[in-house]
Write a protein that holds these residues in place. Structure first.
Motif, short mmCIF file in Angstrom:
data_model
loop_
_atom_site.label_atom_id
_atom_site.label_comp_id
_atom_site.label_asym_id
_atom_site.label_seq_id
_atom_site.Cartn_x
_atom_site.Cartn_y
_atom_site.Cartn_z
N LYS A 77 0.83 -1.22 0.00
CA LYS A 77 0.00 0.00 0.00
C LYS A 77 0.86 1.26 0.00
CE LYS A 77 -4.13 -1.91 2.17
NZ LYS A 77 -4.98 -1.93 3.38
N ALA A 78 1.93 1.24 0.78
CA ALA A 78 2.82 2.40 0.83
C ALA A 78 3.47 2.64 -0.54
CB ALA A 78 3.90 2.20 1.89
N ALA A 79 3.94 1.59 -1.18
CA ALA A 79 4.58 1.72 -2.50
C ALA A 79 3.55 2.15 -3.55
CB ALA A 79 5.25 0.42 -2.90
N HIS A 80 2.38 1.55 -3.50
CA HIS A 80 1.34 1.86 -4.51
C HIS A 80 0.86 3.30 -4.40
CE1 HIS A 80 -2.48 1.65 -6.71
NE2 HIS A 80 -1.81 0.76 -7.45
N ARG A 81 0.83 3.82 -3.19
CA ARG A 81 0.40 5.22 -2.99
C ARG A 81 1.26 6.18 -3.79
NH1 ARG A 81 0.15 6.29 3.09
NH2 ARG A 81 1.63 4.70 2.65
N TYR A 82 2.55 5.91 -3.90
CA TYR A 82 3.46 6.78 -4.65
C TYR A 82 3.53 6.41 -6.13
CZ TYR A 82 5.09 8.39 -0.13
OH TYR A 82 5.15 8.92 1.13
N VAL A 130 8.12 -4.18 -3.19
CA VAL A 130 8.02 -4.97 -1.96
C VAL A 130 8.88 -6.24 -2.06
CG1 VAL A 130 6.46 -6.23 -0.41
CG2 VAL A 130 5.74 -4.06 -1.42
N HIS A 131 8.83 -6.88 -3.20
CA HIS A 131 9.65 -8.09 -3.38
C HIS A 131 11.14 -7.75 -3.32
CE1 HIS A 131 6.59 -11.18 -4.35
NE2 HIS A 131 5.87 -10.09 -4.58
N ASP A 132 11.52 -6.61 -3.90
CA ASP A 132 12.93 -6.18 -3.83
C ASP A 132 13.37 -5.93 -2.39
OD1 ASP A 132 13.16 -6.38 -6.57
OD2 ASP A 132 13.07 -4.21 -6.94
N VAL A 133 12.49 -5.28 -1.62
CA VAL A 133 12.81 -5.01 -0.22
C VAL A 133 13.06 -6.32 0.52
CG1 VAL A 133 11.86 -4.18 1.98
CG2 VAL A 133 11.65 -2.77 -0.08
N PHE A 134 12.14 -7.27 0.37
CA PHE A 134 12.30 -8.54 1.09
C PHE A 134 13.47 -9.37 0.56
CE2 PHE A 134 8.08 -7.61 2.76
CZ PHE A 134 8.26 -7.97 4.09
N LEU A 135 13.70 -9.31 -0.73
CA LEU A 135 14.85 -10.02 -1.29
C LEU A 135 16.16 -9.47 -0.72
CD1 LEU A 135 15.88 -12.14 -3.33
CD2 LEU A 135 15.94 -10.31 -5.04
N TYR A 163 12.82 4.08 -0.01
CA TYR A 163 14.07 4.15 -0.76
C TYR A 163 13.92 3.51 -2.14
CZ TYR A 163 18.96 3.42 -2.00
OH TYR A 163 20.15 3.40 -2.67
N GLN A 164 13.31 2.32 -2.18
CA GLN A 164 13.09 1.63 -3.46
C GLN A 164 12.16 2.45 -4.36
OE1 GLN A 164 14.31 -1.19 -4.78
NE2 GLN A 164 15.59 -1.71 -3.03
N VAL A 165 11.10 3.02 -3.77
CA VAL A 165 10.17 3.85 -4.54
C VAL A 165 10.90 5.06 -5.11
CG1 VAL A 165 8.18 5.41 -4.32
CG2 VAL A 165 8.07 3.10 -3.38
N TYR A 166 11.70 5.71 -4.27
CA TYR A 166 12.46 6.88 -4.70
C TYR A 166 13.37 6.52 -5.87
CZ TYR A 166 16.15 10.36 -4.75
OH TYR A 166 17.07 11.29 -5.14
#
Length: 193
Positions: free
Chosen positions: A36-41, A52-57, A81-84
């Motif tokens: 939800k946080a990533a999709h909002r941006y 999200v998958h990148d963060v967990f990986l 950070y990933q979104v940015y």
């Protein structure tokens, strides 16, 4: 089998001991919130999932090096950070195609050779400028090298703006005559415009 519900710290300690079940439990616990946080941006379903998958990986790959005190804070920061990074790279994408081979060849050059050519060109320019009267040289350097306006030059030298313009015109005309070959004029375009 893991007892439920384990705290974040307990899951993290198990993950650091290569426990994949603990990793899955942590993933399931935070996946929706991070999505939800990533999709909002990003406003893109697939991109948000990838973030999200990148963060967990990254967490799994760096599980032995990471020191995480607060999982919610760490995960949200990592997601931002990933979104940015995605948003930044989307603003100025660089796409190279097969037709860009010439560009790659142009970029593949010898910096030392370029430096020598620049020095030779500067010497040639200085040589031609030395042929001009001293006042004309001074005005040219103030204009093209020091980037002063014609008004600023006139004020510093105590002469009219029109005299400055005339002297620059004389210098440029002289340089255009001296630099007859086109490649040099292109290189010096910023100076003799």
């Amino acid at each position: 089998m893991l007892k439920s519900p384990l705290s974040d710290d307990e899951l993290w300690n198990a993950i650091r001991c290569d426990n994949e079940l603990a990793f899955t439990a942590l993933f399931d616990r935070y996946w929706v919130r991070l999505y939800k946080a990533a999709h909002r941006y990003l406003k893109d379903h697939e991109a948000a999932e990838e973030v999200v998958h990148d963060v967990f990986l990254n967490i799994w790959n760096r599980r032995h090096q990471l020191e995480i005190e607060s999982f919610p804070n760490f995960l949200l920061t990592a997601t931002r950070y990933q979104v940015y990074n995605r948003m930044r790279s989307a603003k100025s994408p660089i796409v190279l195609t097969a037709s860009d081979v010439e560009l790659n060849e142009l970029l593949d050059h010898n910096i030392g050779e370029d430096h020598i050519k620049d020095q030779e060109l500067q010497q040639e320019l200085d040589q031609y400028l030395d042929q001009l009267p001293k006042r004309c040289q001074e005005i040219f350097y103030m204009s093209r090298i020091n980037h002063l306006s014609n008004q600023e030059i006139a004020g510093k030298l105590g002469i009219s703006k029109r005299t400055v313009e005339n002297q620059i015109t004389v210098a440029l005309k002289h340089l255009r005559t001296c630099f007859k070959h086109m490649s040099t004029i292109i290189i010096l375009g910023f100076i003799i415009r």
